[in-house]
Scaffold this motif. Structure first.
Motif, PDB file in Angstrom:
ATOM      1  N   PHE A  54      29.877  -6.532 -34.962  1.00 28.78           N
ATOM      2  CA  PHE A  54      29.063  -5.300 -34.991  1.00 28.78           C
ATOM      3  C   PHE A  54      28.601  -5.007 -33.674  1.00 28.78           C
ATOM      4  N   ILE A  55      28.534  -3.856 -32.954  1.00 27.25           N
ATOM      5  CA  ILE A  55      28.344  -3.438 -31.930  1.00 27.25           C
ATOM      6  C   ILE A  55      27.593  -2.112 -31.875  1.00 27.25           C
ATOM      7  N   ASP A  56      26.342  -2.039 -31.197  1.00 26.48           N
ATOM      8  CA  ASP A  56      25.704  -0.853 -31.092  1.00 26.48           C
ATOM      9  C   ASP A  56      26.709  -0.146 -29.650  1.00 26.48           C
ATOM     10  N   ILE A  57      26.335   1.040 -29.488  1.00 22.25           N
ATOM     11  CA  ILE A  57      26.983   1.759 -28.308  1.00 22.25           C
ATOM     12  C   ILE A  57      25.804   1.993 -27.483  1.00 22.25           C
ATOM     13  N   ALA A  58      24.829   2.719 -27.805  1.00 26.00           N
ATOM     14  CA  ALA A  58      23.902   2.953 -26.819  1.00 26.00           C
ATOM     15  C   ALA A  58      23.058   1.848 -26.504  1.00 26.00           C
ATOM     16  N   MET A  59      23.080   1.175 -25.648  1.00 29.14           N
ATOM     17  CA  MET A  59      22.264   0.198 -25.004  1.00 29.14           C
ATOM     18  C   MET A  59      21.929   0.082 -23.800  1.00 29.14           C
ATOM     19  N   PRO A  60      20.647  -0.227 -23.305  1.00 28.93           N
ATOM     20  CA  PRO A  60      20.297  -0.041 -22.042  1.00 28.93           C
ATOM     21  C   PRO A  60      20.876  -1.113 -20.828  1.00 28.93           C
ATOM     22  N   GLY A  61      21.488  -0.587 -19.641  1.00 27.00           N
ATOM     23  CA  GLY A  61      22.015  -1.295 -18.732  1.00 27.00           C
ATOM     24  C   GLY A  61      23.599  -1.605 -18.967  1.00 27.00           C
ATOM     25  N   MET A  62      24.224  -1.275 -20.272  1.00 31.81           N
ATOM     26  CA  MET A  62      25.379  -1.794 -20.566  1.00 31.81           C
ATOM     27  C   MET A  62      25.528  -1.342 -21.789  1.00 31.81           C
ATOM     28  N   THR A  63      26.502  -0.226 -22.055  1.00 32.04           N
ATOM     29  CA  THR A  63      26.842   0.238 -23.500  1.00 32.04           C
ATOM     30  C   THR A  63      27.806  -0.558 -24.355  1.00 32.04           C
ATOM     31  N   GLY A  64      28.024  -0.417 -25.478  1.00 32.75           N
ATOM     32  CA  GLY A  64      28.862  -1.061 -26.009  1.00 32.75           C
ATOM     33  C   GLY A  64      30.435  -0.956 -25.700  1.00 32.75           C
ATOM     34  N   PHE A  65      30.567   0.091 -25.273  1.00 29.94           N
ATOM     35  CA  PHE A  65      32.070   0.244 -24.655  1.00 29.94           C
ATOM     36  C   PHE A  65      32.037  -0.447 -23.478  1.00 29.94           C
ATOM     37  N   ASP A  66      31.061  -0.520 -22.500  1.00 31.85           N
ATOM     38  CA  ASP A  66      31.319  -1.262 -21.203  1.00 31.85           C
ATOM     39  C   ASP A  66      31.402  -2.771 -21.628  1.00 31.85           C
ATOM     40  N   VAL A  67      30.754  -3.181 -22.651  1.00 31.65           N
ATOM     41  CA  VAL A  67      30.935  -4.625 -23.360  1.00 31.65           C
ATOM     42  C   VAL A  67      32.600  -4.960 -23.442  1.00 31.65           C
ATOM     43  N   LEU A  68      32.874  -3.904 -24.228  1.00 34.03           N
ATOM     44  CA  LEU A  68      34.432  -4.057 -24.821  1.00 34.03           C
ATOM     45  C   LEU A  68      35.554  -4.106 -23.686  1.00 34.03           C
ATOM     46  N   GLN A  69      35.078  -3.351 -22.299  1.00 32.52           N
ATOM     47  CA  GLN A  69      36.016  -3.113 -21.407  1.00 32.52           C
ATOM     48  C   GLN A  69      36.084  -4.359 -20.649  1.00 32.52           C
ATOM     49  N   GLN A  70      35.306  -5.247 -20.953  1.00 37.81           N
ATOM     50  CA  GLN A  70      35.299  -6.505 -20.016  1.00 37.81           C
ATOM     51  C   GLN A  70      36.449  -7.236 -20.630  1.00 37.81           C
ATOM     52  N   PHE A  71      36.982  -7.008 -21.971  1.00 39.21           N
ATOM     53  CA  PHE A  71      37.972  -7.854 -22.451  1.00 39.21           C
ATOM     54  C   PHE A  71      39.439  -7.400 -22.123  1.00 39.21           C
ATOM     55  N   THR A  72      40.188  -8.368 -21.828  1.00 38.05           N
ATOM     56  CA  THR A  72      41.885  -8.030 -21.607  1.00 38.05           C
ATOM     57  C   THR A  72      42.408  -8.387 -22.897  1.00 38.05           C
ATOM     58  N   HIS A  73      41.743  -9.319 -23.725  1.00 35.18           N
ATOM     59  CA  HIS A  73      42.674  -9.461 -25.121  1.00 35.18           C
ATOM     60  C   HIS A  73      41.638  -9.468 -26.187  1.00 35.18           C
ATOM     61  N   PRO A  74      41.328  -8.296 -26.365  1.00 32.77           N
ATOM     62  CA  PRO A  74      40.095  -8.193 -27.454  1.00 32.77           C
ATOM     63  C   PRO A  74      40.731  -8.274 -28.901  1.00 32.77           C
ATOM     64  N   ASN A  75      40.979  -9.355 -29.486  1.00 34.35           N
ATOM     65  CA  ASN A  75      41.717  -9.802 -30.591  1.00 34.35           C
ATOM     66  C   ASN A  75      40.733 -10.130 -31.634  1.00 34.35           C
ATOM     67  N   PHE A  76      39.808  -9.183 -31.899  1.00 33.15           N
ATOM     68  CA  PHE A  76      38.722  -9.148 -33.141  1.00 33.15           C
ATOM     69  C   PHE A  76      38.640  -7.822 -33.680  1.00 33.15           C
ATOM     70  N   GLU A  77      38.131  -7.673 -35.011  1.00 36.27           N
ATOM     71  CA  GLU A  77      37.788  -6.640 -35.417  1.00 36.27           C
ATOM     72  C   GLU A  77      36.431  -6.149 -35.116  1.00 36.27           C
ATOM     73  N   ILE A  78      36.390  -4.706 -34.889  1.00 37.41           N
ATOM     74  CA  ILE A  78      35.029  -4.144 -34.507  1.00 37.41           C
ATOM     75  C   ILE A  78      34.753  -3.170 -35.479  1.00 37.41           C
ATOM     76  N   ILE A  79      33.220  -3.137 -35.664  1.00 36.15           N
ATOM     77  CA  ILE A  79      32.531  -2.163 -36.338  1.00 36.15           C
ATOM     78  C   ILE A  79      31.372  -1.797 -35.486  1.00 36.15           C
ATOM     79  N   PHE A  80      31.587  -0.317 -35.269  1.00 37.48           N
ATOM     80  CA  PHE A  80      30.454   0.004 -34.533  1.00 37.48           C
ATOM     81  C   PHE A  80      29.292   0.510 -35.210  1.00 37.48           C
ATOM     82  N   ALA A  81      28.129   0.149 -34.958  1.00 34.78           N
ATOM     83  CA  ALA A  81      26.799   0.567 -35.598  1.00 34.78           C
ATOM     84  C   ALA A  81      26.031   1.600 -34.667  1.00 34.78           C
ATOM     85  N   THR A  82      26.004   3.002 -34.883  1.00 35.18           N
ATOM     86  CA  THR A  82      25.628   3.549 -33.712  1.00 35.18           C
ATOM     87  C   THR A  82      24.900   4.951 -34.393  1.00 35.18           C
TER      88      THR A  82
END
Length: 247
Positions: A54-82
């Motif tokens: 579960f990941i929020d999107i609007a976070m200070p310094g680094m958004t939830g999208f910024d977090v996800l874009q670090q992964f080259t193999h994001p093999n997990f299910e995502i639920i955004f809570a935002t």
């Protein structure tokens, strides 16, 4: 089936509320970590290898999208809570990824978890997440892809290749400029929610057209698309549609 779960949100109170709801309504989720600093999320996820985040999107310094874009193999299910903006929700919905709008409704949470569990069992998270990350990095709508559920599974197609959608007995026939049409198990209303109204127009209860393919409008209430395809425009929509064409 126990589902290893990580929660990422910069607000400890929001984490506590979600943890409480999960324990009450989704006991199959095993919360292995909660992270309030998004900068720590990448390492936590890599270390624990969760099935679901579960990941929020609007976070200070680094958004939830910024977090996800670090992964080259994001093999997990995502639920955004935002409570984020429409562009974010469009990017998420285009990829058939779950999201919850704060404050989180209990029934919505249960439904999102059921869908996530099904996706985990089907092992299709990686392809969806890569598509999400790709879409987030693309500014032009025409280059985006959309997930189309079909009788065979999921198909990923470029939105710009779709000329129009046709509702057929509760299903949707998707027509393309570069290939044969396909039938989706979703109704036309499902696709209307995904599409940018500036690019696609719901001219009739059974038709949504790509405005880029419009060639002319006929006085008897039909719009002609590329390939000499005539689509009816409902009487209630004609004035609004003509105004849209003039813009």
């Amino acid at each position: 089936m126990s589902i290893k779960t990580v929660i990422i949100d910069d607000e400890p109170k929001a984490i506590a509320i979600l943890v409480n709801k999960i324990k009450r309504f989704c006991p199959e989720l095993e919360i292995v970590a909660s992270v309030s600093k998004p900068q720590e999320a990448f390492d936590t996820i890599n270390e624990l290898q969760p099935d679901l985040i579960f990941i929020d999107i609007a976070m200070p310094g680094m958004t939830g999208f910024d977090v996800l874009q670090q992964f080259t193999h994001p093999n997990f299910e995502i639920i955004f809570a935002t409570a984020f903006d429409q562009y974010a929700l469009d990017a998420i919905k285009h990829c058939a990824i779950g999201y919850l709008v704060k404050p989180i409704d209990n029934e919505d949470l249960v439904e999102a978890v059921i869908n996530a569990r099904r996706n985990i069992e089907d092992k299709n998270a990686l392809q969806k997440n890569k598509l999400l990350i790709e879409n987030l990095g693309i500014q032009k709508f025409q280059k985006k892809k959309i997930v189309i559920p079909s009788t065979d599974g999921l198909e990923f197609v470029k939105v710009k290749t779709i000329s129009h959608f046709e509702g057929v007995d509760g299903y949707t026939k998707i027509h393309f400029s570069n290939r044969k049409s396909m039938l989706s198990s979703h109704s036309i209303g499902h696709f209307k929610k995904l599409l940018d109204e500036r690019e696609f127009y719901h001219v009739h209860k059974s038709y949504i057209i790509n405005m880029s393919y419009v060639e002319r409008y006929l006085n008897d209430g039909y719009v002609v698309l590329q390939g000499d395809i005539s689509i009816p425009v409902s009487r209630a929509k004609r004035t609004e549609f003509l105004n849209q064409l003039k813009q």
